[in-house]
Write a protein that holds these residues in place. Sequence first.
Motif, PDB file in Angstrom:
ATOM      1  N   PRO A   1      27.751 156.774  44.314  1.00 14.20           N
ATOM      2  CA  PRO A   1      28.735 156.457  45.371  1.00 14.20           C
ATOM      3  C   PRO A   1      29.167 154.991  45.374  1.00 14.20           C
ATOM      4  O   PRO A   1      30.322 154.678  45.659  1.00 14.20           O
ATOM      5  N   VAL A   2      28.225 154.095  45.072  1.00 13.94           N
ATOM      6  CA  VAL A   2      28.555 152.672  45.054  1.00 13.94           C
ATOM      7  C   VAL A   2      29.354 152.333  43.797  1.00 13.94           C
ATOM      8  O   VAL A   2      30.353 151.604  43.847  1.00 13.94           O
ATOM      9  N   ALA A   3      28.925 152.862  42.644  1.00 18.28           N
ATOM     10  CA  ALA A   3      29.607 152.560  41.378  1.00 18.28           C
ATOM     11  C   ALA A   3      31.048 153.059  41.384  1.00 18.28           C
ATOM     12  O   ALA A   3      31.945 152.410  40.836  1.00 18.28           O
ATOM     13  N   GLU A   4      31.281 154.230  42.012  1.00 13.20           N
ATOM     14  CA  GLU A   4      32.618 154.816  42.029  1.00 13.20           C
ATOM     15  C   GLU A   4      33.482 154.269  43.157  1.00 13.20           C
ATOM     16  O   GLU A   4      34.641 154.661  43.292  1.00 13.20           O
ATOM     17  N   GLY A   5      32.928 153.387  43.985  1.00 10.90           N
ATOM     18  CA  GLY A   5      33.700 152.775  45.054  1.00 10.90           C
ATOM     19  C   GLY A   5      33.851 153.633  46.289  1.00 10.90           C
ATOM     20  O   GLY A   5      34.634 153.306  47.183  1.00 10.90           O
ATOM     21  N   ARG A   6      33.131 154.736  46.377  1.00  9.93           N
ATOM     22  CA  ARG A   6      33.229 155.576  47.574  1.00  9.93           C
ATOM     23  C   ARG A   6      32.615 154.891  48.785  1.00  9.93           C
ATOM     24  O   ARG A   6      33.006 155.128  49.914  1.00  9.93           O
ATOM     25  N   VAL A   7      31.620 154.039  48.550  1.00 10.66           N
ATOM     26  CA  VAL A   7      31.070 153.185  49.605  1.00 10.66           C
ATOM     27  C   VAL A   7      30.984 151.778  49.032  1.00 10.66           C
ATOM     28  O   VAL A   7      30.729 151.593  47.838  1.00 10.66           O
ATOM     29  N   SER A   8      31.250 150.780  49.868  1.00 12.39           N
ATOM     30  CA  SER A   8      31.236 149.401  49.396  1.00 12.39           C
ATOM     31  C   SER A   8      29.816 148.881  49.217  1.00 12.39           C
ATOM     32  O   SER A   8      29.546 148.052  48.365  1.00 12.39           O
ATOM     33  N   ARG A   9      28.902 149.376  50.045  1.00 12.25           N
ATOM     34  CA  ARG A   9      27.492 149.034  49.916  1.00 12.25           C
ATOM     35  C   ARG A   9      26.690 150.116  50.608  1.00 12.25           C
ATOM     36  O   ARG A   9      27.178 150.767  51.526  1.00 12.25           O
ATOM     37  N   PRO A  10      25.435 150.368  50.190  1.00 14.56           N
ATOM     38  CA  PRO A  10      24.642 151.437  50.803  1.00 14.56           C
ATOM     39  C   PRO A  10      24.285 151.110  52.248  1.00 14.56           C
ATOM     40  O   PRO A  10      23.999 149.968  52.593  1.00 14.56           O
ATOM     41  N   ASP A  11      24.309 152.168  53.101  1.00 20.75           N
ATOM     42  CA  ASP A  11      23.879 151.979  54.491  1.00 20.75           C
ATOM     43  C   ASP A  11      22.395 151.634  54.541  1.00 20.75           C
ATOM     44  O   ASP A  11      21.949 150.825  55.356  1.00 20.75           O
ATOM     45  N   ARG A  12      21.616 152.297  53.683  1.00 23.00           N
ATOM     46  CA  ARG A  12      20.179 152.010  53.573  1.00 23.00           C
ATOM     47  C   ARG A  12      19.887 151.667  52.122  1.00 23.00           C
ATOM     48  O   ARG A  12      20.180 152.452  51.217  1.00 23.00           O
ATOM     49  N   SER A  13      19.306 150.508  51.909  1.00 24.33           N
ATOM     50  CA  SER A  13      19.075 150.061  50.541  1.00 24.33           C
ATOM     51  C   SER A  13      17.779 150.585  49.947  1.00 24.33           C
ATOM     52  O   SER A  13      17.620 150.581  48.722  1.00 24.33           O
ATOM     53  N   TRP A  14      16.835 151.071  50.790  1.00 22.10           N
ATOM     54  CA  TRP A  14      15.533 151.473  50.252  1.00 22.10           C
ATOM     55  C   TRP A  14      15.621 152.604  49.230  1.00 22.10           C
ATOM     56  O   TRP A  14      14.937 152.548  48.193  1.00 22.10           O
ATOM     57  N   PRO A  15      16.408 153.645  49.447  1.00 21.48           N
ATOM     58  CA  PRO A  15      16.470 154.689  48.404  1.00 21.48           C
ATOM     59  C   PRO A  15      16.916 154.140  47.057  1.00 21.48           C
ATOM     60  O   PRO A  15      16.382 154.526  46.008  1.00 21.48           O
ATOM     61  N   ILE A  16      17.869 153.246  47.071  1.00 22.03           N
ATOM     62  CA  ILE A  16      18.356 152.665  45.814  1.00 22.03           C
ATOM     63  C   ILE A  16      17.281 151.789  45.173  1.00 22.03           C
ATOM     64  O   ILE A  16      17.041 151.845  43.957  1.00 22.03           O
ATOM     65  N   LEU A  17      16.617 150.976  45.989  1.00 23.59           N
ATOM     66  CA  LEU A  17      15.588 150.095  45.454  1.00 23.59           C
ATOM     67  C   LEU A  17      14.413 150.891  44.898  1.00 23.59           C
ATOM     68  O   LEU A  17      13.847 150.546  43.837  1.00 23.59           O
ATOM     69  N   LEU A  18      14.045 151.985  45.578  1.00 20.39           N
ATOM     70  CA  LEU A  18      12.964 152.835  45.068  1.00 20.39           C
ATOM     71  C   LEU A  18      13.385 153.536  43.777  1.00 20.39           C
ATOM     72  O   LEU A  18      12.561 153.729  42.876  1.00 20.39           O
ATOM     73  N   SER A  19      14.688 153.900  43.691  1.00 19.61           N
ATOM     74  CA  SER A  19      15.177 154.527  42.460  1.00 19.61           C
ATOM     75  C   SER A  19      15.092 153.555  41.300  1.00 19.61           C
ATOM     76  O   SER A  19      14.705 153.922  40.183  1.00 19.61           O
ATOM     77  N   VAL A  20      15.447 152.289  41.562  1.00 23.15           N
ATOM     78  CA  VAL A  20      15.354 151.254  40.526  1.00 23.15           C
ATOM     79  C   VAL A  20      13.909 151.090  40.078  1.00 23.15           C
ATOM     80  O   VAL A  20      13.601 151.001  38.876  1.00 23.15           O
ATOM     81  N   MET A  21      12.970 151.093  41.045  1.00 26.98           N
ATOM     82  CA  MET A  21      11.557 150.900  40.717  1.00 26.98           C
ATOM     83  C   MET A  21      11.008 152.060  39.895  1.00 26.98           C
ATOM     84  O   MET A  21      10.303 151.841  38.888  1.00 26.98           O
ATOM     85  N   GLN A  22      11.336 153.307  40.303  1.00 30.34           N
ATOM     86  CA  GLN A  22      10.804 154.449  39.561  1.00 30.34           C
ATOM     87  C   GLN A  22      11.345 154.484  38.138  1.00 30.34           C
ATOM     88  O   GLN A  22      10.648 154.840  37.192  1.00 30.34           O
ATOM     89  N   ALA A  23      12.628 154.085  37.967  1.00 30.38           N
ATOM     90  CA  ALA A  23      13.202 154.074  36.624  1.00 30.38           C
ATOM     91  C   ALA A  23      12.482 153.063  35.731  1.00 30.38           C
ATOM     92  O   ALA A  23      12.211 153.329  34.548  1.00 30.38           O
ATOM     93  N   SER A  24      12.152 151.914  36.309  1.00 26.90           N
ATOM     94  CA  SER A  24      11.438 150.904  35.521  1.00 26.90           C
ATOM     95  C   SER A  24      10.029 151.362  35.176  1.00 26.90           C
ATOM     96  O   SER A  24       9.536 151.131  34.067  1.00 26.90           O
ATOM     97  N   PHE A  25       9.342 152.026  36.138  1.00 28.24           N
ATOM     98  CA  PHE A  25       7.991 152.541  35.862  1.00 28.24           C
ATOM     99  C   PHE A  25       8.013 153.565  34.743  1.00 28.24           C
ATOM    100  O   PHE A  25       7.194 153.531  33.810  1.00 28.24           O
ATOM    101  N   VAL A  26       8.960 154.504  34.825  1.00 28.92           N
ATOM    102  CA  VAL A  26       9.022 155.554  33.799  1.00 28.92           C
ATOM    103  C   VAL A  26       9.354 154.946  32.446  1.00 28.92           C
ATOM    104  O   VAL A  26       8.778 155.315  31.405  1.00 28.92           O
TER     105      VAL A  26
END
Length: 618
Positions: A63-88
């Motif tokens: 949603p953020v990359a495609e411009g549907r939202v200018s910034r996430p309402d809650r950043s924690w899901p995105i930050l956790l997604s970034v963390m899990q991707a780095s762990f994997v």
Amino acid sequence: MIEIGQESWRDVARSRAAQAPRRLAYAAIGSIVVGVFVSPLLGLACCAAIALSQFVDHRVWAPVAEGRVSRPDRSWPILLSVMQASFVYGAIPMSLWSVDDDGFRMLAVLWLVGSLLHTTMHHYFNKRVWLFSSAPHLMIFLMLPVTAFAGGDWSVKGLGLGLFGIALYMLHMAMTFRTVRDGAHEQERARLDAMRQRQEAIEATEAKSAFLATMSHEIRTPLNGVIGLAETLCSQDLPADGAKHAETIRSSGVLLLELLNDILDLSKIEAGKFVLEEVAFDLDEIGRKIVNLHTPKAHERGIDLDVLIDDAVARRRRGDRHRLIQILHNLVSNAVKFTDAGRVAVRVATTPDDADRVVFVVEDTGVGMTQEQADKVLQPFVQADSSTTRRFGGTGLGLSIVSGIVDAMGGDVAIRSAPGEGTAVTVTLPLAACADEPIGDAVDDGVAGAGARAIDGAGDAVAQAQAPERRPGETAPAAPVAAFRGLRVLIVDDNTVNRVVAAAMLSSLGAQSIAVESGPAALETLEHETVDVVFMDIAMPGMDGVEAMRAIRRRHGEATPPIFANSAHAMTHEVERYLAEGFDHYVTKPITLANLTVALMRVVDARAANTAAVGAVG
């Protein structure tokens, strides 16, 4: 320091989306290495886990990359997604470290070093994303020497040195992150500052254009009285001294109008509002106009003026005919002004490699100038030296306007000159040949030298009279008084001088006039008067010209006479706007006998056409 805000999230999202294919390619390579040297099952598991992790990460950021939202309402899901991707993703170096081989362990370390570098280079837009993406890699990095120590492979000293090296590397990464981020912020500040300055420049240019348009209107109104009444006086049988004084007043007003037109043209060029048209025209016809316009002045100075068009040049061209005439008018006018003896020649040919690019060379045997001076004269208000204005007059706008028009038309202009040896100005313009398109009357041929056609302008006064692009300073055509006798014109203008001027000029042409001061007065007059045409001012208090025109059309329907806008609003976009509003024609102030004749001829021709149509039906 710039506050990281909405743009930082969008930048990170777009960066992660752009880098996803590369991350998957690296992961596939690492999984193959793990599958071959560690365990096939573990390699497949790493590959599947990374693919699933990247899919989840893509869905979260989409949603953020495609411009549907200018910034996430809650950043924690995105930050956790970034963390899990780095762990994997870190599973690959962990698997490589587990192989009891120094080469594999070096590969694991370099893999992690590259991963940390990658996160810094692509996440510096947002500090929190960088921390959450780097933390898993750092934790895995720290686990490597600890597992080696726990397995008995490293001593306490080795563990300490390993941890110290990792800490030192992370310190370097933090410094790199800060340097890159500060550089990006500085670049962003410069970009925003440039955008602000550009916007301020645009607003300043628009304000200047609006001011010039207003001043044009205000200056044209008194000029209408000066030039109009002077032309009327010149057409009367005055004593010699009176005729000379009237002509001096007229020519002075025309010179002021020329300067006003030049400033408006320069303003339009600078504002990027220079409108070009694409029409078919004849080069010979344009050559005749230049000869007709400038031959009297050339002969007055005792010099010859020739226009020669190469026989190989296709005569019918497509482009902006009016602007081409303006270019040649300015160049030939300059050449005649700066030549005391000899000749001025206009040569027309095509480029050797492109028949659709036409070359116009205006040569003179005048005073000339140095190359340094030639390079400066294309700038606004610049002349060759300070004595030029005193000796020859002028403002230094002509060549800068030529340069602007040529640039807008996609052409080139070059000046070659030398003191005492004259000047040659070369203009190259893209003017496509259009042999199949019908244009005006054919031009009589003449011969002047081998392979060229000379333009003879004799007997072209009627064509000049019908040319709407006539420049101030051209000789007004003989008015066909008989054609206008009995023509009734309603003049609607709130300015007393304008009404007097228009009435006097119409009377000199043999037409009758009724003058009123407002739109409501025009409506009342048309209730009991029959007129052939209405000349309507635009800027009137109360009911303006546009409102009055609409009211007349609503009240009289198909019986409405032609309504011509007659205004000092002379900018191109203003003329186009009022024609689009529904006016039948536009006559710019100051009124001259020439453009008034052209306007009245439209009425006469339309009336004759209607009479012929009625006769044919009868």
